[in-house]
Design a protein around this motif. Structure first.
Motif, short mmCIF file in Angstrom:
data_model
loop_
_atom_site.label_atom_id
_atom_site.label_comp_id
_atom_site.label_asym_id
_atom_site.label_seq_id
_atom_site.Cartn_x
_atom_site.Cartn_y
_atom_site.Cartn_z
N PRO A 89 121.73 -28.66 -51.31
CA PRO A 89 122.75 -27.61 -51.50
C PRO A 89 124.14 -28.11 -51.11
O PRO A 89 124.28 -28.98 -50.23
CB PRO A 89 122.30 -26.50 -50.55
N GLU A 90 125.13 -27.55 -51.75
CA GLU A 90 126.51 -27.83 -51.34
C GLU A 90 126.79 -27.02 -50.08
O GLU A 90 126.74 -25.79 -50.09
CB GLU A 90 127.49 -27.45 -52.45
N LEU A 91 127.07 -27.73 -48.99
CA LEU A 91 127.31 -27.09 -47.70
C LEU A 91 128.80 -26.84 -47.53
O LEU A 91 129.61 -27.77 -47.62
CB LEU A 91 126.79 -27.98 -46.56
N PHE A 92 129.17 -25.60 -47.27
CA PHE A 92 130.56 -25.25 -47.09
C PHE A 92 130.98 -25.30 -45.62
O PHE A 92 132.12 -25.64 -45.31
CB PHE A 92 130.85 -23.86 -47.64
N ALA A 93 130.07 -24.91 -44.72
CA ALA A 93 130.40 -24.90 -43.30
C ALA A 93 129.13 -24.86 -42.47
O ALA A 93 128.11 -24.32 -42.91
CB ALA A 93 131.27 -23.68 -42.95
N HIS A 94 129.22 -25.42 -41.29
CA HIS A 94 128.10 -25.37 -40.34
C HIS A 94 128.68 -25.12 -38.95
O HIS A 94 129.71 -25.69 -38.58
CB HIS A 94 127.32 -26.68 -40.32
N MET A 106 126.54 -22.06 -47.51
CA MET A 106 126.32 -22.97 -48.64
C MET A 106 126.38 -22.20 -49.95
O MET A 106 126.51 -20.97 -49.96
CB MET A 106 124.97 -23.67 -48.49
N GLU A 107 126.30 -22.94 -51.03
CA GLU A 107 126.28 -22.30 -52.34
C GLU A 107 125.04 -21.39 -52.44
O GLU A 107 124.00 -21.68 -51.85
CB GLU A 107 126.26 -23.34 -53.44
N PHE A 108 125.18 -20.30 -53.17
CA PHE A 108 124.05 -19.38 -53.34
C PHE A 108 122.98 -20.04 -54.21
O PHE A 108 123.28 -20.66 -55.23
CB PHE A 108 124.51 -18.08 -53.98
N LEU A 109 121.74 -19.91 -53.78
CA LEU A 109 120.61 -20.51 -54.48
C LEU A 109 119.60 -19.44 -54.87
O LEU A 109 119.47 -18.42 -54.20
CB LEU A 109 119.92 -21.55 -53.57
N ARG A 110 118.86 -19.72 -55.95
CA ARG A 110 117.81 -18.81 -56.40
C ARG A 110 116.44 -19.48 -56.31
O ARG A 110 116.33 -20.70 -56.42
CB ARG A 110 118.07 -18.36 -57.83
N ALA A 111 115.42 -18.66 -56.12
CA ALA A 111 114.05 -19.18 -56.10
C ALA A 111 113.66 -19.69 -57.48
O ALA A 111 114.22 -19.27 -58.50
CB ALA A 111 113.09 -18.08 -55.66
N VAL A 112 112.69 -20.61 -57.52
CA VAL A 112 112.19 -21.14 -58.78
C VAL A 112 110.67 -20.95 -58.81
O VAL A 112 110.03 -20.78 -57.76
CB VAL A 112 112.53 -22.64 -58.96
#
Length: 237
Positions: A89-94, A106-112
């Motif tokens: 994932p593209e990480l924006f902040a930690h 991080m960028e929003f992700l969807r289940a597969v």
């Protein structure tokens, strides 16, 4: 106006969360973080054993908030160090949270579908650029963390990004069954190996998949660890 930097990175759409993070003080814990993001309009989009997830109002990002997650910094390191592979994932902040919590945006992700996830998992060993980083960061975690588990092969950890690519998440995890069994049976060992400041909210992870917590279990763990902390304090005098 230039976009603000978080952890030295200028992420896409950082205005969606930079102000929220700026309002969190240095002693903010997972409760403070969840409240701040919800007040900013982020809504629930997932819950697992270790963390909850909230989605940004524009739908582009998600924040993962855990009360207690020793492996959070290693996952963040993987996402940064393997970013060029486009298979994480593209990480924006930690940010680490008070009491041992962890916050990742991080960028929003969807289940597969599970068959697609399993197929991706089977090819990870063949993805040389990704597996080199995975092994390096995981080895560091195993050296530095007590109760660090093996790589997590759960197909739910494979997700799809907005641009359609498959990515792998949450490969590193604490060996929860062993850690929590030890906390119940030998709290002095847990106290000796994990500082209080890094396990204060050990009993507040959601356990959404493996749980729920049994009645009285959290209180008993807290009491046992508190007594062990007190004994450790006496021994150190």
């Amino acid at each position: 106006m230039a976009e603000p930097k978080v952890d030295g990175v200028t992420p896409k759409g950082s205005g969606a969360f930079a102000e929220v993070l700026a309002r969190l003080g240095g002693e903010a814990d997972h409760r403070d973080a969840e409240q701040a993001f919800r007040l900013a309009g982020w809504d629930s989009c997932g819950e697992g054993d270790w963390a909850i997830a909230l989605r940004s109002p524009d739908g582009a990002a998600a924040v993962r908030i855990s009360p207690f997650d020793p492996t959070g910094p290693y996952s963040a390191a993987l996402y940064r160090e393997a970013a060029s592979t486009r298979q994480v994932p593209e990480l924006f902040a930690h940010r680490r949270l008070a009491g041992g919590g962890d916050l990742q945006i991080m960028e929003f992700l969807r289940a597969v579908p599970e068959d697609q996830a399993n197929a991706f998992q089977r090819t990870i060993e063949d993805r040389a650029d990704l597996i080199e980083v995975v092994r390096r960061v995981h080895e560091r975690a195993r050296r530095e963390l007590p109760w660090c588990g093996p790589l997590d092969q759960n197909p739910a950890n494979v997700m799809r990004a907005g641009d359609g690519r498959l990515v792998v998440t949450d490969l590193f995890y604490a060996d929860g069954p062993n850690l929590y069994a030890t906390a119940a049976a030998d709290p002095d060992l847990v106290v000796a190996r994990i500082p209080e400041s890094e396990r204060r909210f050990l009993t507040e992870i959601p356990f959404a998949t493996s749980g729920p917590w049994r009645p009285g279990e959290q209180a008993a763990l807290r009491a046992g660890l508190a007594a062990a902390d007190a004994r450790a304090g006496l021994w150190s005098r």
